[in-house]
Design a protein around this motif. Structure first.
Motif, mmCIF file in Angstrom:
data_model
loop_
_atom_site.group_PDB
_atom_site.id
_atom_site.type_symbol
_atom_site.label_atom_id
_atom_site.label_comp_id
_atom_site.label_asym_id
_atom_site.label_seq_id
_atom_site.Cartn_x
_atom_site.Cartn_y
_atom_site.Cartn_z
ATOM 1 N N TYR A 149 0.835 -1.201 0.000
ATOM 2 C CA TYR A 149 0.000 0.000 0.000
ATOM 3 C C TYR A 149 0.868 1.248 0.000
ATOM 4 C CZ TYR A 149 -3.844 3.148 1.087
ATOM 5 O OH TYR A 149 -4.774 4.148 1.031
ATOM 6 N N SER A 168 0.641 5.015 0.813
ATOM 7 C CA SER A 168 -0.212 5.977 1.525
ATOM 8 C C SER A 168 -0.368 7.289 0.776
ATOM 9 C CB SER A 168 0.355 6.262 2.919
ATOM 10 O OG SER A 168 0.350 5.078 3.681
ATOM 11 N N GLY A 170 -2.670 6.400 -2.074
ATOM 12 C CA GLY A 170 -3.917 5.791 -1.622
ATOM 13 C C GLY A 170 -4.284 4.565 -2.443
ATOM 14 N N SER A 172 -11.098 -8.656 4.496
ATOM 15 C CA SER A 172 -10.746 -8.363 5.881
ATOM 16 C C SER A 172 -12.054 -8.162 6.629
ATOM 17 C CB SER A 172 -9.878 -7.103 5.962
ATOM 18 O OG SER A 172 -9.623 -6.772 7.321
ATOM 19 N N ASP A 186 -15.100 -6.328 4.994
ATOM 20 C CA ASP A 186 -14.589 -5.483 3.921
ATOM 21 C C ASP A 186 -13.834 -6.328 2.900
ATOM 22 O OD1 ASP A 186 -15.478 -3.008 5.126
ATOM 23 O OD2 ASP A 186 -13.881 -3.337 6.601
ATOM 24 N N LYS A 223 -9.616 -0.642 -6.966
ATOM 25 C CA LYS A 223 -10.029 0.255 -5.893
ATOM 26 C C LYS A 223 -11.547 0.316 -5.805
ATOM 27 C CE LYS A 223 -8.571 4.627 -3.957
ATOM 28 N NZ LYS A 223 -7.664 5.765 -4.184
ATOM 29 N N TYR A 257 -10.305 2.214 -0.081
ATOM 30 C CA TYR A 257 -9.918 1.067 0.737
ATOM 31 C C TYR A 257 -10.220 1.339 2.204
ATOM 32 C CZ TYR A 257 -7.322 -0.315 -3.421
ATOM 33 O OH TYR A 257 -6.969 -0.661 -4.697
ATOM 34 N N VAL A 258 -10.748 0.327 2.888
ATOM 35 C CA VAL A 258 -11.028 0.410 4.321
ATOM 36 C C VAL A 258 -9.835 -0.208 5.048
ATOM 37 C CG1 VAL A 258 -12.573 -0.365 6.160
ATOM 38 C CG2 VAL A 258 -13.510 0.240 3.924
ATOM 39 N N PRO A 259 -9.313 0.440 6.103
ATOM 40 C CA PRO A 259 -8.178 -0.127 6.826
ATOM 41 C C PRO A 259 -8.479 -1.553 7.311
ATOM 42 C CG PRO A 259 -8.550 2.125 7.551
ATOM 43 C CD PRO A 259 -9.714 1.744 6.655
ATOM 44 N N GLY A 260 -7.476 -2.408 7.244
ATOM 45 C CA GLY A 260 -7.614 -3.791 7.686
ATOM 46 C C GLY A 260 -6.477 -4.641 7.166
ATOM 47 N N SER A 261 -6.444 -5.885 7.599
ATOM 48 C CA SER A 261 -5.468 -6.869 7.116
ATOM 49 C C SER A 261 -6.209 -7.814 6.189
ATOM 50 C CB SER A 261 -4.859 -7.645 8.287
ATOM 51 O OG SER A 261 -4.085 -6.768 9.091
ATOM 52 N N TYR A 262 -5.906 -7.746 4.927
ATOM 53 C CA TYR A 262 -6.638 -8.473 3.890
ATOM 54 C C TYR A 262 -5.874 -9.708 3.435
ATOM 55 C CZ TYR A 262 -9.603 -4.347 3.419
ATOM 56 O OH TYR A 262 -10.479 -3.316 3.660
#
Length: 160
Positions: free
Chosen positions: A56, A58, A61, A91, A94, A134, A139-144
Motif C-alpha cells: 500500500y 499511503s 492511496g 478483511s 470489507d 479500488k 480502501y477500508v483499513p484492515g489486514s486483507y
C-alpha cells in the motif's frame, strides 16, 4: 580408597545415559514434480511458495501490483487460462476485487488464449500481474487476504 573415587564418576555417567533413552521423531514432507515435455506452465523462480504482498502506498492511496513471470510450453496446441473463482481480498466484512493479467491479457471465469500454437510449441516466458481494483468508497483499513485460483489447459487445435 582411590578406587572408590573412580566409581562415583563412572556411576554418574551410566546413570546419565539411562536418562538419554528418550527419542523424538520428526517428519519432513518433501515434494517434487517433473512437468511433462508436452505441456507445462510453471512459475519462474520459487515465488509461488510465498504469499504475494500488495504494498500500500499511503501517498497515492493505492496498492502497487504484484508482478512475476511464468514459463510455459505446449506441443499439444494453444495454451488457455481462466480463473476458477473471482479473486478478491477480504478483511472481516470489507473486501476488494483483484484483476489478474497474464501475457498481457486479463483473465476471467471463461478461458482466454494466452499463447497460440506456434508460441506454445516454442515455449516462452509470460508476464503475470495481480492488480488491486479500488472500491468506489476507497480502501477500508484492515489486514486483507485471499487467493488467486487459475486453471491452464492445452488441447489440439479444433478440440474443446
Amino acid at each position: 580408597m582411590k578406587a572408590r573415587y573412580l566409581a562415583i564418576p563412572f556411576l554418574m555417567l551410566t546413570a546419565g545415559s539411562a536418562f538419554a533413552a528418550e527419542t523424538i521423531e520428526k517428519q519432513i514432507q518433501v515434494i517434487a514434480s517433473v512437468p511433462t515435455a508436452q505441456f507445462y506452465v510453471e512459475p519462474v523462480g520459487n515465488w509461488m511458495d510465498d504469499p504475494q504482498e500488495l504494498i500500500y502506498n499511503s501517498q497515492r492511496g493505492d496498492f502497487s501490483e504484484v508482478r512475476r513471470q511464468f514459463q510455459a510450453k505446449s506441443t499439444i496446441g494453444p495454451i488457455k487460462a481462466f480463473l476458477t473463482t473471482q479473486p478478491e481480498l477480504v478483511s472481516g466484512i470489507d473486501k476488494f476485487s483483484l484483476k489478474v493479467n497474464m501475457a498481457g491479457k486479463d483473465l476471467g471465469l471463461t478461458p482466454v488464449e494466452l499463447l497460440n500454437q506456434a508460441q506454445a510449441s516454442a515455449g516462452t516466458v509470460m508476464d503475470f500481474r495481480i492488480i488491486a481494483e479500488k472500491p468506489a468508497g476507497g480502501y477500508v483499513p484492515g489486514s486483507y487476504q485471499g487467493m488467486v485460483n487459475m486453471m491452464f489447459e492445452s488441447a489440439a487445435p479444433g478440440g474443446a
